[in-house]
Design a protein around this motif. Structure first.
Motif, PDB file in Angstrom:
ATOM      1  N   LEU A 103       0.822  -1.200   0.000  1.00  0.00           N
ATOM      2  CA  LEU A 103       0.000   0.000   0.000  1.00  0.00           C
ATOM      3  C   LEU A 103       0.860   1.256   0.000  1.00  0.00           C
ATOM      4  O   LEU A 103       0.589   2.215  -0.728  1.00  0.00           O
ATOM      5  N   HIS A 176      -7.933  -2.274   0.100  1.00  0.00           N
ATOM      6  CA  HIS A 176      -7.095  -1.195  -0.421  1.00  0.00           C
ATOM      7  C   HIS A 176      -7.171  -1.161  -1.941  1.00  0.00           C
ATOM      8  O   HIS A 176      -7.214  -0.078  -2.548  1.00  0.00           O
ATOM      9  N   GLY A 204      -6.099   3.269   1.852  1.00  0.00           N
ATOM     10  CA  GLY A 204      -5.447   2.963   3.119  1.00  0.00           C
ATOM     11  C   GLY A 204      -5.928   3.811   4.269  1.00  0.00           C
ATOM     12  O   GLY A 204      -5.639   3.504   5.431  1.00  0.00           O
ATOM     13  N   HIS A 209     -11.644  -0.153   5.271  1.00  0.00           N
ATOM     14  CA  HIS A 209     -10.576  -1.160   5.164  1.00  0.00           C
ATOM     15  C   HIS A 209     -10.498  -2.029   6.415  1.00  0.00           C
ATOM     16  O   HIS A 209     -10.053  -3.167   6.360  1.00  0.00           O
TER      17      HIS A 209
END
Length: 276
Positions: A103, A176, A204, A209
């Motif tokens: 990420l 993500h 993120g 998430h």
């Protein structure tokens, strides 16, 4: 906190590149898919674009793409499949978290660094490595949340129903990669990163998430609109959601600079122990 007494058994096994879905929850995209999915114990699904990679059948693993051994992340997914028995055994407690290395690389490619989190006061959010099936959302898609959040949501929804209030899940966990896809599509249409950030959290940095946040709606109400605050569903949530561990993440004038979202509620992970 009130929770339903029945343990949640169906779960999604999550790896950085591949999701391992239980059979029976994915939509077939053709007759061949339908025959395979009907027999599958698990389906390995690429997170980046949703492509079905392989199906675990009673007789073994069936590749659904050419060159499966070269697929990024496939070894980690197969290791997870072997280690967890396909997610069919007893629940082993709260989920762990997936690493954030990939990420961070994506964020740097977008020109974003830690200053974004500092500017918005938003933390970087890791994905859980295991998620529980919490029923279906408004669009008949599987709703995935952490085990504790799923139990709390079902308790919240059922308590509202007993008082004549219908709560609909609009969406729960998002990867993500899902958020990255939003940015990529908008960039391809000519928008700048700053323009996208005015309406979308950076990949993120979304509470979705975590598997603890969900967007909630009411019948006949458009999803994710400020008008939700005028419904009986919202009034009920304001009065009762806290007893189930949920709170409104983005009220008016919140410190993150995010627009008012009366539909977005998040479960506090430390409200109750995740045990059955």
């Amino acid at each position: 906190m009130h929770t339903p007494p029945v343990p949640l058994k169906t779960r999604l096994l999550n790896t950085p590149d591949v999701e391992l879905w239980p059979g029976g929850l994915l939509r077939a995209r053709g007759n061949a898919d339908a025959r395979i999915l009907a027999r599958a114990r698990r389906v390995l699904r690429r997170k980046r674009d949703g492509r079905y990679l392989a199906a675990e059948l009673p007789e073994g693993l069936m590749p659904l793409i050419p060159g499966l051994p070269r697929e990024p992340g496939i070894e980690a997914a197969l290791d997870r499949l072997d280690h967890d028995g396909g997610g069919r055994g007893p629940w082993r407690g709260e989920a762990g978290e997936l690493p954030l290395d990939a990420l961070r690389d994506h964020l740097h490619a977008l020109g974003l660094d830690d200053s974004y989190g500092e500017r918005t006061s938003l933390p970087l959010v890791a994905e859980p490595d295991t998620l529980a099936f919490a029923g279906f959302d408004r669009y008949r898609r599987a709703l995935w949340l952490t085990h504790a959040a799923a139990r709390a949501w079902l308790g919240l929804r059922d308590a509202a129903a007993r008082e004549g209030v219908v709560l609909e899940a609009i969406s729960g966990y998002r990867s993500h990669d899902y958020q990255l896809g939003i940015f990529e599509r908008k960039l391809a249409r000519g928008q700048t990163v700053e323009e996208i950030l005015s309406v979308n959290a950076a990949p993120g940095y979304s509470e979705h998430h975590s598997g603890r946040a969900l967007d909630i709606g009411a019948p006949d109400e458009p999803p994710a609109e400020e008008s939700f605050e005028h419904t009986a569903a919202f009034a009920w949530l304001v009065a009762n959601a806290g007893a189930f561990g949920f709170s409104l993440s983005y009220p008016r004038d919140n410190p993150h600079g995010i627009v008012y979202e009366p539909w977005h509620w998040c479960f506090a992970a430390d409200v109750a122990a995740d045990a059955d």
